[in-house]
Design a protein around this motif. Sequence first.
Motif, PDB file in Angstrom:
ATOM      1  N   VAL A 200       0.870  -1.183   0.000  1.00  8.05           N
ATOM      2  CA  VAL A 200       0.000   0.000   0.000  1.00  8.05           C
ATOM      3  C   VAL A 200       0.896   1.218   0.000  1.00  8.05           C
ATOM      4  O   VAL A 200       1.821   1.299   0.812  1.00  8.05           O
ATOM      5  N   THR A 201       0.655   2.146  -0.900  1.00 13.96           N
ATOM      6  CA  THR A 201       1.378   3.418  -0.786  1.00 13.96           C
ATOM      7  C   THR A 201       0.353   4.544  -0.763  1.00 13.96           C
ATOM      8  O   THR A 201      -0.680   4.486  -1.430  1.00 13.96           O
ATOM      9  N   ASP A 202       0.650   5.555   0.073  1.00 12.21           N
ATOM     10  CA  ASP A 202      -0.323   6.654   0.213  1.00 12.21           C
ATOM     11  C   ASP A 202       0.326   7.784   1.012  1.00 12.21           C
ATOM     12  O   ASP A 202       1.512   7.697   1.361  1.00 12.21           O
ATOM     13  N   ASN A 203      -0.479   8.798   1.342  1.00 11.69           N
ATOM     14  CA  ASN A 203       0.032   9.902   2.151  1.00 11.69           C
ATOM     15  C   ASN A 203       0.579   9.365   3.471  1.00 11.69           C
ATOM     16  O   ASN A 203      -0.002   8.437   4.043  1.00 11.69           O
ATOM     17  N   SER A 204       1.648   9.980   3.947  1.00  8.09           N
ATOM     18  CA  SER A 204       2.193   9.566   5.241  1.00  8.09           C
ATOM     19  C   SER A 204       1.581  10.401   6.349  1.00  8.09           C
ATOM     20  O   SER A 204       1.768  11.622   6.379  1.00  8.09           O
ATOM     21  N   PRO A 205       0.868   9.750   7.294  1.00  6.92           N
ATOM     22  CA  PRO A 205       0.309  10.532   8.414  1.00  6.92           C
ATOM     23  C   PRO A 205       1.407  11.193   9.227  1.00  6.92           C
ATOM     24  O   PRO A 205       1.174  12.191   9.897  1.00  6.92           O
TER      25      PRO A 205
END
Length: 266
Positions: A200-205
């Motif tokens: 999964v790749t996405d915005n980093s919290p």
Amino acid sequence: MTKEILESGVYKEMGSVENPSVVYPDYYLNPFHAYDEGNLSWLAAAEAEAATLSIAKRAIPEASTITEANEIVRGNWLNVIEKHHYQYSGNLKIRDILDVGCSVGFSTRCLADKFPSAKLTGLDLSPYFLAVAKYKEKKNPPRTNPFQWIHANGESTGLDSQSFDIVSIAYVFHECPQKATINLVKEAFRLLRPGGTFAVTDNSPKSKKLQELSPVLFTLMKSTEPFLDEYYLLDLEKAVKDAGFVNVQTTLTDPRHVTLTATVPY
Ligand SMILES: C[S@@+](CC[C@H](N)C(=O)[O-])C[C@H]1O[C@@H](n2cnc3c(N)ncnc32)[C@H](O)[C@@H]1O
């Protein structure tokens, strides 16, 4: 780029990609990204690739071109998947890869270029996006393993269990309510072969760059991305472990984005 798509023969692809029996989840039928019809419109589909490309430039502002920024962002993401797979599943040859939420196929093409021996399936809920993906792929030189495009809900795909070696979900979860994200994780687990890799790749919290966005800009973003809060408040590692995955790892792959990788136990 948008004009080229809107003035092309893309409309002819709709008949071959749309699955009329797809039932859209409620969250997908609301206005989104400032399009009244959300992802279910030709304009959203025609603008998608330009929007995707520009996100990388915001992540790597020092890159001299958009192409270079994308090579860094996508390259780091793909390297983490490759490293994880060879570390934990080296014996499992990469034959079949599923790209859930493939949009107009940019992430699908990146995966295919990185893993050329694999057969790629791109799956998305928007038949408009899939029509653009199919149209674009037709304009490229033919591949040894042609792509398969599937119009379905990634939460319940109807595909055979244990039929993929890698399932990738790129930049989808920040656009989904938590319930859908958890279903997408569970479905990925079902679809992967033992030893298969989930990515999964996405915005980093935890990204300082995102945390330091001005409140005005964050509020503006939230007005077009209604599930950002749900995304940032979800413990994704826990959701992935709860689904049965092992070797769960999270890597900051650029200053704004994180890549989580995990394995289905043998
Ligand atoms: C930001 S785009 C993904 C971009 C692409 N993966 C990439 O890396 O460039 C998010 C995509 O997720 C899709 N999506 C959202 N919910 C979905 C679901 N439940 N099943 C399948 N696709 C979904 C949307 O239609 C949209 O195309």
